[in-house]
Write a protein that holds these residues in place. Structure first.
Motif, mmCIF file in Angstrom:
data_model
loop_
_atom_site.group_PDB
_atom_site.id
_atom_site.type_symbol
_atom_site.label_atom_id
_atom_site.label_comp_id
_atom_site.label_asym_id
_atom_site.label_seq_id
_atom_site.Cartn_x
_atom_site.Cartn_y
_atom_site.Cartn_z
ATOM 1 N N THR A 12 0.820 -1.212 0.000
ATOM 2 C CA THR A 12 0.000 0.000 0.000
ATOM 3 C C THR A 12 0.853 1.261 0.000
ATOM 4 O O THR A 12 0.565 2.212 -0.723
ATOM 5 N N SER A 13 1.910 1.283 0.803
ATOM 6 C CA SER A 13 2.738 2.485 0.878
ATOM 7 C C SER A 13 3.512 2.734 -0.423
ATOM 8 O O SER A 13 3.927 3.862 -0.677
ATOM 9 N N SER A 14 3.675 1.706 -1.253
ATOM 10 C CA SER A 14 4.327 1.925 -2.547
ATOM 11 C C SER A 14 3.393 2.645 -3.517
ATOM 12 O O SER A 14 3.847 3.243 -4.492
ATOM 13 N N VAL A 15 2.102 2.624 -3.236
ATOM 14 C CA VAL A 15 1.100 3.281 -4.080
ATOM 15 C C VAL A 15 0.650 4.611 -3.473
ATOM 16 O O VAL A 15 0.374 5.570 -4.181
ATOM 17 N N VAL A 16 0.601 4.679 -2.148
ATOM 18 C CA VAL A 16 0.117 5.870 -1.440
ATOM 19 C C VAL A 16 1.287 6.481 -0.666
ATOM 20 O O VAL A 16 1.637 6.026 0.423
ATOM 21 N N ASP A 17 1.887 7.507 -1.253
ATOM 22 C CA ASP A 17 3.077 8.131 -0.665
ATOM 23 C C ASP A 17 2.843 8.697 0.732
ATOM 24 O O ASP A 17 3.762 8.741 1.551
ATOM 25 N N GLU A 18 1.648 9.140 1.014
ATOM 26 C CA GLU A 18 1.349 9.778 2.297
ATOM 27 C C GLU A 18 1.564 8.846 3.484
ATOM 28 O O GLU A 18 1.832 9.306 4.590
ATOM 29 N N ILE A 19 1.459 7.554 3.278
ATOM 30 C CA ILE A 19 1.621 6.606 4.382
ATOM 31 C C ILE A 19 3.022 6.718 4.966
ATOM 32 O O ILE A 19 3.198 6.885 6.173
ATOM 33 N N GLU A 20 4.041 6.655 4.130
ATOM 34 C CA GLU A 20 5.413 6.773 4.625
ATOM 35 C C GLU A 20 5.681 8.160 5.191
ATOM 36 O O GLU A 20 6.412 8.314 6.160
ATOM 37 N N GLU A 21 5.083 9.170 4.582
ATOM 38 C CA GLU A 21 5.243 10.549 5.068
ATOM 39 C C GLU A 21 4.683 10.692 6.483
ATOM 40 O O GLU A 21 5.347 11.242 7.367
ATOM 41 N N ILE A 22 3.495 10.194 6.705
ATOM 42 C CA ILE A 22 2.862 10.293 8.025
ATOM 43 C C ILE A 22 3.615 9.438 9.040
ATOM 44 O O ILE A 22 3.850 9.865 10.171
ATOM 45 N N LYS A 23 4.020 8.236 8.651
ATOM 46 C CA LYS A 23 4.802 7.389 9.553
ATOM 47 C C LYS A 23 6.076 8.103 9.996
ATOM 48 O O LYS A 23 6.439 8.077 11.171
ATOM 49 N N SER A 24 6.730 8.749 9.056
ATOM 50 C CA SER A 24 7.958 9.473 9.366
ATOM 51 C C SER A 24 7.687 10.637 10.321
ATOM 52 O O SER A 24 8.445 10.864 11.269
ATOM 53 N N GLU A 25 6.608 11.362 10.080
ATOM 54 C CA GLU A 25 6.253 12.478 10.962
ATOM 55 C C GLU A 25 5.990 11.989 12.388
ATOM 56 O O GLU A 25 6.426 12.610 13.359
ATOM 57 N N ILE A 26 5.297 10.876 12.512
ATOM 58 C CA ILE A 26 4.994 10.318 13.837
ATOM 59 C C ILE A 26 6.272 9.829 14.511
ATOM 60 O O ILE A 26 6.504 10.092 15.687
ATOM 61 N N THR A 27 7.111 9.136 13.761
ATOM 62 C CA THR A 27 8.376 8.656 14.315
ATOM 63 C C THR A 27 9.259 9.822 14.760
ATOM 64 O O THR A 27 9.914 9.755 15.797
ATOM 65 N N ASN A 28 9.259 10.906 13.998
ATOM 66 C CA ASN A 28 10.035 12.096 14.361
ATOM 67 C C ASN A 28 9.512 12.781 15.619
ATOM 68 O O ASN A 28 10.192 13.632 16.191
ATOM 69 N N CYS A 29 8.321 12.409 16.039
ATOM 70 C CA CYS A 29 7.744 12.928 17.290
ATOM 71 C C CYS A 29 8.067 12.007 18.466
ATOM 72 O O CYS A 29 7.412 12.050 19.504
ATOM 73 N N ASN A 30 9.049 11.138 18.300
ATOM 74 C CA ASN A 30 9.515 10.222 19.345
ATOM 75 C C ASN A 30 8.576 9.058 19.633
ATOM 76 O O ASN A 30 8.579 8.512 20.735
ATOM 77 N N ALA A 31 7.784 8.660 18.644
ATOM 78 C CA ALA A 31 6.965 7.459 18.814
ATOM 79 C C ALA A 31 7.879 6.241 18.837
ATOM 80 O O ALA A 31 8.902 6.201 18.144
ATOM 81 N N LYS A 32 7.517 5.233 19.636
ATOM 82 C CA LYS A 32 8.289 3.988 19.666
ATOM 83 C C LYS A 32 8.173 3.260 18.333
ATOM 84 O O LYS A 32 9.109 2.610 17.885
#
Length: 83
Positions: A12-32
């Motif tokens: 899914t993330s290979s088709v919908v770029d926003e998934i990786e973008e949002i995951k990265s934003e959340i991870t950058n907020c110190n999510a485990k």
């Protein structure tokens, strides 16, 4: 947490770029961890710190329309709103 996996996320993330973008934003907020749910209806993060969680909530709320906070409680899940 290290053994959490969603086999559909790669496809899914290979088709919908926003998934990786949002995951990265959340991870950058110190999510485990940050992952896509099921077939891609949402992306979530797991936090150790409520301060990091709240900071991430407000940061993402500026960019995305639907942001929710949930926590596990005895017998189910509880949703909170900080608006």
């Amino acid at each position: 947490i290290s053994n959490m996996n969603n086999v559909l996320e790669t496809v899914t993330s290979s088709v919908v770029d926003e998934i990786e973008e949002i995951k990265s934003e959340i991870t950058n907020c110190n999510a485990k961890i940050s992952m896509m749910t099921g077939s891609g209806t949402a992306v979530f993060g797991i936090f150790d710190s409520e301060i990091d969680l709240k900071d991430c909530y407000y940061k993402l709320k500026l960019k995305y329309e639907e942001i929710f906070i949930s926590k596990t409680v005895k017998g189910g899940v509880c949703f909170e709103s900080w608006d």
